[in-house]
Scaffold this active site. Structure first.
Site, PDB file in Angstrom:
ATOM      1  N   PHE A 151     -17.865  -3.698  29.133  1.00  0.00           N
ATOM      2  CA  PHE A 151     -17.335  -3.091  27.905  1.00  0.00           C
ATOM      3  C   PHE A 151     -15.873  -3.436  27.661  1.00  0.00           C
ATOM      4  O   PHE A 151     -15.199  -2.780  26.862  1.00  0.00           O
ATOM      5  CB  PHE A 151     -17.504  -1.563  27.962  1.00  0.00           C
ATOM      6  CG  PHE A 151     -18.929  -1.134  28.199  1.00  0.00           C
ATOM      7  CD1 PHE A 151     -19.841  -1.146  27.156  1.00  0.00           C
ATOM      8  CD2 PHE A 151     -19.365  -0.751  29.464  1.00  0.00           C
ATOM      9  CE1 PHE A 151     -21.170  -0.776  27.365  1.00  0.00           C
ATOM     10  CE2 PHE A 151     -20.686  -0.385  29.684  1.00  0.00           C
ATOM     11  CZ  PHE A 151     -21.594  -0.384  28.637  1.00  0.00           C
ATOM     12  N   GLY A 255      -9.284  -1.338   6.692  1.00  0.00           N
ATOM     13  CA  GLY A 255      -8.616  -2.616   6.434  1.00  0.00           C
ATOM     14  C   GLY A 255      -9.608  -3.748   6.322  1.00  0.00           C
ATOM     15  O   GLY A 255     -10.685  -3.595   5.750  1.00  0.00           O
ATOM     16  N   CYS A 262     -17.819 -10.733  19.525  1.00  0.00           N
ATOM     17  CA  CYS A 262     -18.785  -9.727  20.013  1.00  0.00           C
ATOM     18  C   CYS A 262     -19.410  -8.890  18.901  1.00  0.00           C
ATOM     19  O   CYS A 262     -20.611  -9.009  18.645  1.00  0.00           O
ATOM     20  CB  CYS A 262     -18.094  -8.818  21.013  1.00  0.00           C
ATOM     21  SG  CYS A 262     -17.395  -9.740  22.395  1.00  0.00           S
ATOM     22  N   LYS A 325      -7.832 -10.105  16.201  1.00  0.00           N
ATOM     23  CA  LYS A 325      -7.060  -8.873  16.380  1.00  0.00           C
ATOM     24  C   LYS A 325      -5.792  -9.234  17.129  1.00  0.00           C
ATOM     25  O   LYS A 325      -5.715 -10.331  17.716  1.00  0.00           O
ATOM     26  CB  LYS A 325      -7.877  -7.827  17.130  1.00  0.00           C
ATOM     27  CG  LYS A 325      -8.186  -8.188  18.565  1.00  0.00           C
ATOM     28  CD  LYS A 325      -8.849  -7.010  19.267  1.00  0.00           C
ATOM     29  CE  LYS A 325      -9.055  -7.291  20.736  1.00  0.00           C
ATOM     30  NZ  LYS A 325      -9.687  -6.191  21.426  1.00  0.00           N
TER      31      LYS A 325
HETATM   32  C1  UGA Z   1     -15.485  -5.213  21.564  1.00  0.00           C
HETATM   33  C2  UGA Z   1     -15.716  -3.813  22.147  1.00  0.00           C
HETATM   34  O1  UGA Z   1     -14.667  -2.943  21.723  1.00  0.00           O
HETATM   35  C3  UGA Z   1     -15.728  -3.875  23.677  1.00  0.00           C
HETATM   36  O2  UGA Z   1     -16.019  -2.590  24.212  1.00  0.00           O
HETATM   37  C4  UGA Z   1     -16.807  -4.865  24.105  1.00  0.00           C
HETATM   38  O3  UGA Z   1     -16.839  -5.017  25.525  1.00  0.00           O
HETATM   39  C5  UGA Z   1     -16.518  -6.223  23.506  1.00  0.00           C
HETATM   40  O4  UGA Z   1     -16.498  -6.103  22.059  1.00  0.00           O
HETATM   41  C6  UGA Z   1     -17.618  -7.158  23.917  1.00  0.00           C
HETATM   42  O5  UGA Z   1     -18.765  -6.949  23.505  1.00  0.00           O
HETATM   43  O6  UGA Z   1     -17.360  -8.039  24.756  1.00  0.00           O
HETATM   44  P1  UGA Z   1     -13.338  -6.785  21.242  1.00  0.00           P
HETATM   45  O7  UGA Z   1     -14.274  -7.739  20.562  1.00  0.00           O
HETATM   46  O8  UGA Z   1     -12.378  -7.294  22.259  1.00  0.00           O
HETATM   47  O9  UGA Z   1     -14.195  -5.643  21.987  1.00  0.00           O
HETATM   48  O10 UGA Z   1     -12.503  -6.109  20.090  1.00  0.00           O
HETATM   49  P2  UGA Z   1     -12.297  -4.637  19.487  1.00  0.00           P
HETATM   50  O11 UGA Z   1     -11.056  -4.056  20.017  1.00  0.00           O
HETATM   51  O12 UGA Z   1     -13.549  -3.850  19.585  1.00  0.00           O
HETATM   52  O13 UGA Z   1     -12.042  -5.019  17.954  1.00  0.00           O
HETATM   53  C7  UGA Z   1     -13.084  -5.629  17.187  1.00  0.00           C
HETATM   54  C8  UGA Z   1     -12.655  -5.831  15.762  1.00  0.00           C
HETATM   55  O14 UGA Z   1     -12.626  -4.604  15.063  1.00  0.00           O
HETATM   56  C9  UGA Z   1     -11.281  -6.465  15.562  1.00  0.00           C
HETATM   57  O15 UGA Z   1     -11.392  -7.475  14.580  1.00  0.00           O
HETATM   58  C10 UGA Z   1     -10.415  -5.309  15.086  1.00  0.00           C
HETATM   59  O16 UGA Z   1      -9.372  -5.749  14.253  1.00  0.00           O
HETATM   60  C11 UGA Z   1     -11.436  -4.489  14.311  1.00  0.00           C
HETATM   61  N1  UGA Z   1     -11.110  -3.049  14.205  1.00  0.00           N
HETATM   62  C12 UGA Z   1     -11.022  -2.276  15.314  1.00  0.00           C
HETATM   63  C13 UGA Z   1     -10.946  -2.482  12.945  1.00  0.00           C
HETATM   64  O17 UGA Z   1     -11.021  -3.158  11.905  1.00  0.00           O
HETATM   65  N2  UGA Z   1     -10.678  -1.132  12.845  1.00  0.00           N
HETATM   66  C14 UGA Z   1     -10.579  -0.351  13.938  1.00  0.00           C
HETATM   67  O18 UGA Z   1     -10.354   0.857  13.786  1.00  0.00           O
HETATM   68  C15 UGA Z   1     -10.752  -0.934  15.199  1.00  0.00           C
END
Ligand code: UGA
Length: 456
Positions: A151, A255, A262, A325
């Site tokens: 995760f 946003g 992922c 991100k």
């Molecule tokens: C995600 C999951 O959060 C991890 O738990 C998981 O292990 C991982 O995928 C995976 O499957 O390997 P990650 O892809 O690193 O992790 O990124 P996140 O932090 O989840 O962000 C994903 C996207 O959502 C980004 O583009 C971020 O900008 C966006 N986001 C996040 C939003 O637009 N709003 C939010 O409130 C949060």
């Protein structure tokens, strides 16, 4: 232990396990990755990981190889961490790397051992692979298989690996559970919650978790669309909703939406697999989650076009950010780059700057122009659009930027800038889901996230 696949997931796992005291052999088919890691270089941007790699190499407990023979001879437990990208021309997951990793190991292992899948896979994969490895292995059913979903988030990979919220062990025998408990003992001893599950549940936990997160993001972005039609302010809404503990403020940031290697491909593969299983209706909403998310990108382009005076042709646009991100150089399915590409297709002159992802972005979209600094990107810009919320962009002084641009017009695709400061410095400030002239209600940075950032 061995760790097969040294991408974001595998490299982090291998390094952290060595730091925790295990003897680790990292395996990859790409000799460049193996050479880089063995010489102390992390081939991607991940805060805190280079230091951990140095520590692990220094300890003598971490080595890398391209040889499956060596891996089979070395390991008692083998973690498979290879990628499961979206299959070309389909929403299904491409399992060829996973299948090949399990097959290569199974053919060679000749003493009792445990193969542990960490990759994100469609439900039912572990059961199918179990049959495959039993057939291929010289020791037959003595070679066991377990699933241990991962995760970790990019940008917080070290912290999430060493101090995860929970561990999930998908096992088919008490022996496999005991091996996994031994392989994670320092983390379990620290009080990390453990869920022991069957193989299918372990596979499902992972895709269900990512689907929930994607749904939460698209939920608030759907509310942003309603805000746009009503004059309400989605930032105020998200803040008020977030104070309800049952809802919570995390992953409720409106946003430009989600991207990366992922969330997008996982919700598509999950929907695809559910349809195959005859329960497509149960997760049909994930199609809507995906559609809401994609609309954010075109709506951001609409806002930029509006600020550019109605047409983008020949306008100079500064695109701030390319990574999916902040704190990452990953541009896989990056909303930022998608917006830059859409602006380019409307014949705007787009200049992209990302503090870490310029090289990867250039490889993906060589037609866009890339600047070496924030200042260079915004010089002469008709519109500035914030696409990835790097701290450097949040901290920029709107008055100083204002002296460089051709027109003080900014689209805040990530709700990350202080609208009042920008307006006070003479900027026209626009953000999705916010009325044109609204007062700023800065989202309180989530305390836990701030702490995670400091820790990593
Ligand atoms: C995600 C999951 O959060 C991890 O738990 C998981 O292990 C991982 O995928 C995976 O499957 O390997 P990650 O892809 O690193 O992790 O990124 P996140 O932090 O989840 O962000 C994903 C996207 O959502 C980004 O583009 C971020 O900008 C966006 N986001 C996040 C939003 O637009 N709003 C939010 O409130 C949060």
């Amino acid at each position: 232990m061995t760790v097969i696949g040294t991408g974001y997931l595998g490299a982090t796992h291998a390094i952290c396990m060595a730091v925790l005291g295990y003897e680790v052999l990292g395996v990859d088919v790409d000799p460049r990755k193996v050479e880089a890691l063995a010489s102390g270089e992390v081939p991607f941007f991940e805060p805190g990981l280079p230091e951990k790699l140095a520590e692990a190499l220094e300890s003598g407990r971490l080595r890398f190889t391209t040889s499956f023979d060596e891996a089979a001879a070395f390991g008692d437990v083998h973690f498979v961490c290879v990628g499961t990208p979206q299959a070309p021309g389909s929403h299904a997951a491409d399992l060829r790397y996973v299948e090949s990793a399990f097959a290569e190991l199974a053919k060679r292992i000749d003493r009792k051992a445990l193969l542990i899948g960490k990759s994100t896979v469609p439900i039912g994969t572990a059961e199918r692979l179990t049959e495959m490895v039993h057939e291929l292995s010289p020791i037959g059913q003595e070679l066991e298989l377990a699933w241990n979903p991962e995760f970790l988030r990019e940008g917080f990979a070290v912290k999430d690996t060493l101090h995860p919220d929970r561990l999930v062990f998908g096992v088919a025998s008490a022996w496999a559970e005991a091996q996994l408990r031994a392989a994670f003992s320092p983390i379990l001893d620290a009080g990390t919650p453990l869920v022991v599950a069957d193989l299918a549940s372990a596979e499902l936990v992972k895709v269900a978790a990512n689907s929930f997160l994607a749904t939460k993001i698209s939920y608030i972005n759907a509310m942003a669309e309603v805000c746009e039609a009503t004059g309400a302010d989605v930032q105020v809404l998200a803040k008020a909703l977030g104070f309800d503990d049952r809802i919570g403020s995390r992953f409720l940031k409106p946003g430009l939406g989600f991207g990366g290697g992922c969330l997008p491909k996982d919700i598509r593969a999950f929907k695809h697999r559910a349809e195959e299983l005859g329960v497509g209706q149960a997760v049909a909403f994930l199609g809507e989650v995906d559609a809401i998310n994609t609309r954010r990108r075109t709506r951001t382009v609409d806002l930029v076009r509006e600020l550019a005076g109605g047409a983008l042709r020949g306008k100079r646009i500064a695109a701030l950010g390319a990574a999916f991100k902040p704190n990452s150089d990953d541009v896989r399915d990056a909303p930022a780059l998608d917006v830059a590409r859409l602006l380019y297709l409307e014949e705007a002159s787009v200049v992209v700057f990302d503090p870490e992802a310029n090289v990867n972005a250039h490889r993906a979209y060589p037609d866009l122009d890339y600047a070496d600094s924030l200042e260079q990107a915004v010089v002469g810009a008709d519109v500035v659009v914030l696409l990835t919320e790097w701290q450097q962009f949040r901290d920029a002084d709107p008055a100083a930027l204002g002296r460089l641009v051709a027109a003080r017009a900014v689209v805040d695709g990530r709700h990350a800038l202080d609208a009042d400061r920008y307006r006070a410095a003479g900027w026209e400030y626009r953000a999705l889901g916010r009325p044109h002239g609204s007062a700023t209600h800065q989202l309180v940075e989530h305390e836990a996230d701030a702490t995670r950032l400091t820790l990593s």
